[in-house]
Scaffold this motif. Structure first.
Motif, PDB file in Angstrom:
ATOM      1  N   ALA A 202     -70.058  48.056 -12.019  1.00  0.00           N
ATOM      2  CA  ALA A 202     -69.658  47.962 -10.611  1.00  0.00           C
ATOM      3  C   ALA A 202     -68.990  46.618 -10.352  1.00  0.00           C
ATOM      4  N   PHE A 203     -69.607  45.591 -10.877  1.00  0.00           N
ATOM      5  CA  PHE A 203     -69.066  44.254 -10.691  1.00  0.00           C
ATOM      6  C   PHE A 203     -67.680  44.146 -11.313  1.00  0.00           C
ATOM      7  N   LEU A 204     -67.530  44.769 -12.446  1.00  0.00           N
ATOM      8  CA  LEU A 204     -66.243  44.742 -13.136  1.00  0.00           C
ATOM      9  C   LEU A 204     -65.155  45.379 -12.278  1.00  0.00           C
ATOM     10  N   THR A 205     -65.504  46.494 -11.679  1.00  0.00           N
ATOM     11  CA  THR A 205     -64.545  47.174 -10.809  1.00  0.00           C
ATOM     12  C   THR A 205     -64.081  46.257  -9.686  1.00  0.00           C
ATOM     13  N   ALA A 206     -65.040  45.574  -9.084  1.00  0.00           N
ATOM     14  CA  ALA A 206     -64.711  44.648  -8.004  1.00  0.00           C
ATOM     15  C   ALA A 206     -63.852  43.498  -8.514  1.00  0.00           C
ATOM     16  N   LYS A 207     -64.237  42.989  -9.676  1.00  0.00           N
ATOM     17  CA  LYS A 207     -63.514  41.855 -10.264  1.00  0.00           C
ATOM     18  C   LYS A 207     -62.074  42.218 -10.604  1.00  0.00           C
ATOM     19  N   LYS A 208     -61.912  43.450 -11.047  1.00  0.00           N
ATOM     20  CA  LYS A 208     -60.568  43.902 -11.404  1.00  0.00           C
ATOM     21  C   LYS A 208     -59.677  43.915 -10.175  1.00  0.00           C
ATOM     22  N   LYS A 209     -60.248  44.424  -9.103  1.00  0.00           N
ATOM     23  CA  LYS A 209     -59.503  44.468  -7.855  1.00  0.00           C
ATOM     24  C   LYS A 209     -59.110  43.053  -7.442  1.00  0.00           C
ATOM     25  N   GLU A 210     -60.068  42.183  -7.550  1.00  0.00           N
ATOM     26  CA  GLU A 210     -59.856  40.783  -7.212  1.00  0.00           C
ATOM     27  C   GLU A 210     -58.750  40.193  -8.073  1.00  0.00           C
ATOM     28  N   TRP A 211     -58.807  40.491  -9.319  1.00  0.00           N
ATOM     29  CA  TRP A 211     -57.817  39.995 -10.261  1.00  0.00           C
ATOM     30  C   TRP A 211     -56.407  40.440  -9.857  1.00  0.00           C
ATOM     31  N   ASN A 212     -56.293  41.714  -9.544  1.00  0.00           N
ATOM     32  CA  ASN A 212     -54.986  42.232  -9.161  1.00  0.00           C
ATOM     33  C   ASN A 212     -54.462  41.562  -7.907  1.00  0.00           C
ATOM     34  N   GLN A 213     -55.354  41.325  -6.981  1.00  0.00           N
ATOM     35  CA  GLN A 213     -54.955  40.668  -5.746  1.00  0.00           C
ATOM     36  C   GLN A 213     -54.517  39.239  -6.024  1.00  0.00           C
ATOM     37  N   PHE A 214     -55.240  38.626  -6.902  1.00  0.00           N
ATOM     38  CA  PHE A 214     -54.902  37.253  -7.273  1.00  0.00           C
ATOM     39  C   PHE A 214     -53.514  37.191  -7.897  1.00  0.00           C
ATOM     40  N   VAL A 215     -53.259  38.111  -8.800  1.00  0.00           N
ATOM     41  CA  VAL A 215     -51.954  38.145  -9.463  1.00  0.00           C
ATOM     42  C   VAL A 215     -50.845  38.396  -8.435  1.00  0.00           C
ATOM     43  N   ASP A 216     -51.078  39.339  -7.559  1.00  0.00           N
ATOM     44  CA  ASP A 216     -50.092  39.629  -6.509  1.00  0.00           C
ATOM     45  C   ASP A 216     -49.780  38.374  -5.716  1.00  0.00           C
ATOM     46  N   MET A 217     -50.832  37.678  -5.386  1.00  0.00           N
ATOM     47  CA  MET A 217     -50.701  36.494  -4.562  1.00  0.00           C
ATOM     48  C   MET A 217     -49.826  35.443  -5.230  1.00  0.00           C
ATOM     49  N   VAL A 218     -50.169  35.142  -6.434  1.00  0.00           N
ATOM     50  CA  VAL A 218     -49.401  34.118  -7.156  1.00  0.00           C
ATOM     51  C   VAL A 218     -47.958  34.585  -7.333  1.00  0.00           C
ATOM     52  N   GLN A 219     -47.820  35.849  -7.665  1.00  0.00           N
ATOM     53  CA  GLN A 219     -46.487  36.405  -7.876  1.00  0.00           C
ATOM     54  C   GLN A 219     -45.631  36.273  -6.614  1.00  0.00           C
ATOM     55  N   ALA A 220     -46.284  36.349  -5.490  1.00  0.00           N
ATOM     56  CA  ALA A 220     -45.558  36.249  -4.232  1.00  0.00           C
ATOM     57  C   ALA A 220     -44.903  34.883  -4.082  1.00  0.00           C
ATOM     58  N   PHE A 221     -45.467  33.893  -4.729  1.00  0.00           N
ATOM     59  CA  PHE A 221     -44.894  32.554  -4.628  1.00  0.00           C
ATOM     60  C   PHE A 221     -43.983  32.247  -5.804  1.00  0.00           C
ATOM     61  N   VAL A 222     -44.440  32.624  -6.959  1.00  0.00           N
ATOM     62  CA  VAL A 222     -43.691  32.324  -8.170  1.00  0.00           C
ATOM     63  C   VAL A 222     -42.457  33.204  -8.264  1.00  0.00           C
ATOM     64  N   GLY A 223     -42.530  34.334  -7.597  1.00  0.00           N
ATOM     65  CA  GLY A 223     -41.439  35.288  -7.697  1.00  0.00           C
ATOM     66  C   GLY A 223     -41.807  36.330  -8.726  1.00  0.00           C
ATOM     67  N   PRO A 224     -41.190  37.505  -8.630  1.00  0.00           N
ATOM     68  CA  PRO A 224     -41.528  38.584  -9.560  1.00  0.00           C
ATOM     69  C   PRO A 224     -41.173  38.194 -10.979  1.00  0.00           C
ATOM     70  N   ARG A 225     -41.797  38.866 -11.911  1.00  0.00           N
ATOM     71  CA  ARG A 225     -41.614  38.560 -13.327  1.00  0.00           C
ATOM     72  C   ARG A 225     -40.168  38.729 -13.746  1.00  0.00           C
ATOM     73  N   ALA A 226     -39.739  37.832 -14.597  1.00  0.00           N
ATOM     74  CA  ALA A 226     -38.360  37.890 -15.078  1.00  0.00           C
ATOM     75  C   ALA A 226     -38.158  39.102 -15.974  1.00  0.00           C
TER      76      ALA A 226
ATOM     77  N   VAL B  37     -48.102  39.084   1.206  1.00  0.00           N
ATOM     78  CA  VAL B  37     -49.075  39.870   0.463  1.00  0.00           C
ATOM     79  C   VAL B  37     -50.084  40.460   1.448  1.00  0.00           C
ATOM     80  N   PRO B  38     -50.367  41.744   1.331  1.00  0.00           N
ATOM     81  CA  PRO B  38     -51.348  42.352   2.227  1.00  0.00           C
ATOM     82  C   PRO B  38     -52.707  41.711   2.063  1.00  0.00           C
ATOM     83  N   LYS B  39     -53.412  41.587   3.131  1.00  0.00           N
ATOM     84  CA  LYS B  39     -54.717  40.934   3.104  1.00  0.00           C
ATOM     85  C   LYS B  39     -55.695  41.729   2.248  1.00  0.00           C
ATOM     86  N   PRO B  40     -56.237  41.114   1.225  1.00  0.00           N
ATOM     87  CA  PRO B  40     -57.171  41.818   0.351  1.00  0.00           C
ATOM     88  C   PRO B  40     -58.543  41.964   1.010  1.00  0.00           C
ATOM     89  N   GLU B  41     -59.213  43.056   0.657  1.00  0.00           N
ATOM     90  CA  GLU B  41     -60.559  43.271   1.203  1.00  0.00           C
ATOM     91  C   GLU B  41     -61.525  42.275   0.568  1.00  0.00           C
TER      92      GLU B  41
END
Lengths: 117, 117
Positions: free
Chosen positions: A93-117, B3-7
DNA sequence: CATTGTGCCTCGCAAAATGAGGTCAGTCAA
DNA sequence: TTGACTGACCTCATTTTGCGAGGCACAATG
């Protein structure tokens, strides 16, 4: 899946916080023992990321303390012992939550760094 | 891009090491002052990631010490001062390297966690 | 005139990885 | 049988980083 060896070594600081995620993901594939985990990570990353023992064991023990994983000793044919770590339902269960978190984190950084080349 | 607000709130530990990358990326768009950086990040992340001053200023100063960025004071019409930070050529180069590193890092973790859902 | 907002900063703390160290048990060759 | 090597577990001090809390100063707003 094997990641091609990067020309640039990955900054250690980036790794911070991603270790539990890695560990749980790995253990999702089945029980493993410490040394095996290190070797697996080393191989799959093409030798770039060598999980250090000083990072692994404390992380493993912490995960065990929170009951996300369990451990048990197993004796090999040659008489030597290994300590296997296995993921628990709570860990899943924790892993599932962490994965979601991870994806959000990546999205966030990507929003600043710009999409992957 | 917003980026959409993460839960799930993003684990602070994940942020570690990504701050210089964020900062340099932002400053690539033009000079900014501290408060503005915080606000920009807050807005672009939909309010989830509020860059803390205790993290921002030390990071900024460190970046300046290594000459990846410079700073200069600018007086507004109302007489108040702001300290602007601007990226330097060395910072540009560093950013390029960091971006590559970031992509490799993401690939690596993804290799264990599995591709995005 | 007091509160809120702008705007800069520092300090002590906690979390986590690193690097180095330590221990013990098998294996294998000289 | 001794010594080196690898497998396998672990801990500890140090460093890095972010966080939270605080402090200061001035402008605009009510």
């Amino acid at each position: 899946m094997i990641v091609p060896k990067p020309e640039v070594p990955v900054d250690r600081e980036l790794l911070k916080g991603s270790t539990p995620l890695l560990l749980l993901s790995l253990l999702c594939e089945g029980p493993m023992y410490g040394y095996q985990i290190i070797e697996t990570v080393r191989q799959r990353t093409g030798g770039t990321y060598t999980l250090k023992e000083g990072a692994l064991y404390p992380a493993l023990h912490k995960l065990e303390a929170t009951e996300f994983i369990t451990s048990y000793w197993e004796t090999q044919e040659n008489g030597r012992e290994r300590r296997y770590y296995a993921i628990q339902p709570a860990g899943q269960a924790f892993l599932t939550a962490k994965k979601k978190e991870w994806n959000q984190f990546v999205d966030m950084v990507q929003a600043f760094v710009g999409p992957r080349a």
